[in-house]
Design a protein around this motif. Sequence first.
Motif, mmCIF file in Angstrom:
data_model
loop_
_atom_site.group_PDB
_atom_site.id
_atom_site.type_symbol
_atom_site.label_atom_id
_atom_site.label_comp_id
_atom_site.label_asym_id
_atom_site.label_seq_id
_atom_site.Cartn_x
_atom_site.Cartn_y
_atom_site.Cartn_z
ATOM 1 N N GLY A 205 8.394 0.778 -0.918
ATOM 2 C CA GLY A 205 7.436 -0.250 -0.650
ATOM 3 C C GLY A 205 6.060 0.052 -1.183
ATOM 4 O O GLY A 205 5.679 -0.771 -2.048
ATOM 5 N N PHE A 206 5.627 1.392 -1.373
ATOM 6 C CA PHE A 206 4.649 1.817 -2.073
ATOM 7 C C PHE A 206 4.557 1.565 -3.731
ATOM 8 O O PHE A 206 3.618 1.131 -4.216
ATOM 9 C CB PHE A 206 4.314 3.035 -1.519
ATOM 10 C CG PHE A 206 2.748 3.592 -2.212
ATOM 11 C CD1 PHE A 206 1.732 3.238 -1.783
ATOM 12 C CD2 PHE A 206 3.029 4.394 -3.132
ATOM 13 C CE1 PHE A 206 0.564 3.636 -2.671
ATOM 14 C CE2 PHE A 206 1.832 5.133 -3.941
ATOM 15 C CZ PHE A 206 0.553 4.528 -3.612
ATOM 16 N N ARG A 208 6.675 -0.338 -5.265
ATOM 17 C CA ARG A 208 6.749 -1.581 -5.548
ATOM 18 C C ARG A 208 5.279 -2.318 -5.679
ATOM 19 O O ARG A 208 4.626 -3.091 -6.351
ATOM 20 C CB ARG A 208 7.592 -2.541 -4.783
ATOM 21 C CG ARG A 208 8.907 -2.313 -4.959
ATOM 22 C CD ARG A 208 9.724 -3.271 -4.139
ATOM 23 N NE ARG A 208 9.630 -3.220 -2.717
ATOM 24 C CZ ARG A 208 10.357 -2.818 -2.000
ATOM 25 N NH1 ARG A 208 11.247 -2.029 -2.286
ATOM 26 N NH2 ARG A 208 10.034 -2.708 -0.849
ATOM 27 N N PHE A 209 4.539 -1.891 -4.660
ATOM 28 C CA PHE A 209 2.915 -2.213 -4.540
ATOM 29 C C PHE A 209 2.175 -1.987 -5.563
ATOM 30 O O PHE A 209 1.536 -2.646 -6.314
ATOM 31 C CB PHE A 209 2.226 -1.571 -3.237
ATOM 32 C CG PHE A 209 1.071 -1.902 -3.237
ATOM 33 C CD1 PHE A 209 0.402 -3.080 -3.091
ATOM 34 C CD2 PHE A 209 0.088 -0.982 -3.217
ATOM 35 C CE1 PHE A 209 -1.157 -3.374 -3.013
ATOM 36 C CE2 PHE A 209 -1.206 -1.113 -3.228
ATOM 37 C CZ PHE A 209 -1.929 -2.034 -3.011
ATOM 38 N N VAL A 210 2.162 -0.569 -5.896
ATOM 39 C CA VAL A 210 1.326 0.066 -7.221
ATOM 40 C C VAL A 210 2.030 -0.726 -8.504
ATOM 41 O O VAL A 210 1.306 -1.002 -9.419
ATOM 42 C CB VAL A 210 1.670 1.459 -7.287
ATOM 43 C CG1 VAL A 210 1.084 2.008 -8.569
ATOM 44 C CG2 VAL A 210 1.032 2.274 -6.191
ATOM 45 N N GLN A 212 3.259 -3.521 -8.861
ATOM 46 C CA GLN A 212 2.539 -5.021 -8.899
ATOM 47 C C GLN A 212 1.073 -5.001 -9.392
ATOM 48 O O GLN A 212 0.734 -5.920 -10.065
ATOM 49 C CB GLN A 212 2.822 -5.357 -7.413
ATOM 50 C CG GLN A 212 4.230 -6.055 -7.342
ATOM 51 C CD GLN A 212 4.524 -6.511 -5.720
ATOM 52 O OE1 GLN A 212 3.416 -6.466 -4.936
ATOM 53 N NE2 GLN A 212 5.308 -6.982 -5.549
ATOM 54 N N CYS A 213 0.527 -3.814 -8.877
ATOM 55 C CA CYS A 213 -1.097 -4.042 -9.084
ATOM 56 C C CYS A 213 -1.228 -3.897 -10.605
ATOM 57 O O CYS A 213 -2.109 -4.133 -11.238
ATOM 58 C CB CYS A 213 -1.542 -2.666 -8.395
ATOM 59 S SG CYS A 213 -1.929 -2.886 -6.462
ATOM 60 N N THR A 222 -6.571 -7.982 -7.799
ATOM 61 C CA THR A 222 -6.217 -9.039 -6.698
ATOM 62 C C THR A 222 -5.452 -10.182 -7.079
ATOM 63 O O THR A 222 -4.962 -10.854 -6.478
ATOM 64 C CB THR A 222 -7.559 -9.306 -5.912
ATOM 65 O OG1 THR A 222 -8.452 -9.791 -7.137
ATOM 66 C CG2 THR A 222 -8.602 -8.468 -5.195
ATOM 67 N N ALA A 225 -1.575 -8.501 -7.096
ATOM 68 C CA ALA A 225 -0.708 -7.895 -5.789
ATOM 69 C C ALA A 225 -1.724 -8.508 -4.682
ATOM 70 O O ALA A 225 -2.931 -8.819 -4.717
ATOM 71 C CB ALA A 225 -0.807 -6.385 -5.742
ATOM 72 N N ASP A 226 -0.886 -8.339 -3.480
ATOM 73 C CA ASP A 226 -1.764 -8.594 -2.285
ATOM 74 C C ASP A 226 -2.693 -7.585 -1.967
ATOM 75 O O ASP A 226 -2.208 -6.508 -1.057
ATOM 76 C CB ASP A 226 -0.576 -8.756 -1.325
ATOM 77 C CG ASP A 226 -1.155 -9.258 0.211
ATOM 78 O OD1 ASP A 226 -2.358 -9.606 0.159
ATOM 79 O OD2 ASP A 226 -0.523 -8.998 1.269
ATOM 80 N N VAL A 227 -3.963 -7.745 -2.479
ATOM 81 C CA VAL A 227 -4.872 -6.640 -2.149
ATOM 82 C C VAL A 227 -5.852 -7.234 -1.392
ATOM 83 O O VAL A 227 -6.560 -8.398 -1.815
ATOM 84 C CB VAL A 227 -5.273 -6.046 -3.439
ATOM 85 C CG1 VAL A 227 -6.371 -4.900 -3.336
ATOM 86 C CG2 VAL A 227 -4.345 -5.391 -4.231
ATOM 87 N N TYR A 255 -2.777 0.008 0.241
ATOM 88 C CA TYR A 255 -1.262 -0.322 0.709
ATOM 89 C C TYR A 255 -1.322 -0.341 2.297
ATOM 90 O O TYR A 255 -0.383 -1.297 2.742
ATOM 91 C CB TYR A 255 -0.486 0.608 0.094
ATOM 92 C CG TYR A 255 0.831 0.648 0.518
ATOM 93 C CD1 TYR A 255 1.655 -0.389 0.093
ATOM 94 C CD2 TYR A 255 1.702 1.474 1.341
ATOM 95 C CE1 TYR A 255 3.076 -0.760 0.468
ATOM 96 C CE2 TYR A 255 3.031 1.359 1.818
ATOM 97 C CZ TYR A 255 3.655 0.156 1.491
ATOM 98 O OH TYR A 255 4.958 0.159 1.691
#
Length: 257
Positions: A205-206, A208-210, A212-213, A222, A225-227, A255
């Motif tokens: 999950g982390f 994928r988050f990075v 996306q960023c 922003t 990703a959902d930041v 995250y």
Amino acid sequence: MNRNEIIRLTDEIGFLPEQKFGQNFLCDEASIERIIDLCDLREGDHVLEIGPGLGSLTGMLAKPGIELTAVEIDKRLAEFIGNEYGCRVIASDYTRLAAGDYDASSYDVAVSNIPYYLMTPIMKKLIIDLNNSRKLVLMVEKEALQRICAKPGTKQYGPLAVLCSLYGNMDVVFDLPGNYYYPVPKTTSTVITLTRQGGYNIDEGFIRFVEQCFSNRRKKVTNNADVSISALTGLGYKDTCRAEEISPEDFIKLYVV
């Protein structure tokens, strides 16, 4: 294992290296010894070797008191390694293994002469699966070091640099010229080590988050990703900042918000 021994082995078992698997076998004995020394093996260690090939490193890893598991994508070589060295062998593409398929949490050290075309997925998987490991000893394409070692604020800084930094301390140790391999590749490799430190447990999950960023480097993070803007500004960044400006440690904080 030197070049003549590798050539002799390929002749004896009727094996031809395949380019699709990135099969270039390390054959400089002094470098092999240095790599084994870097592993800093201890009595009772469980060691993972990814891509043993013809066993350039395997023979020195399979010591008394060491539990060695080798993962080899080429079924011909997997059978050879199992017969020659008596270690546990998993005949599979490492990137397709689930963590439970190879007891990922049990390894103390992992070592791999990573095929260039699989460098990023293999390193990501090692960092996710081997949270309990003490050390990773890896041979990577020298040109890739810019992405692996990149710092925030540079064009090369991206997800792989973030993950490596969070895993632990990285050292760039020494180069392996093409003529240290058989067959000779067109590029130079570099030996790096990642020593576990920091205690960050990185999951899919982390990652994928990075990713996306960084998905559109020219856009504000922003927008990618959902930041949380309040979390971002609370860490001292402008609300217009891009992913390349954010430190690895701050990605963790963003995250978990």
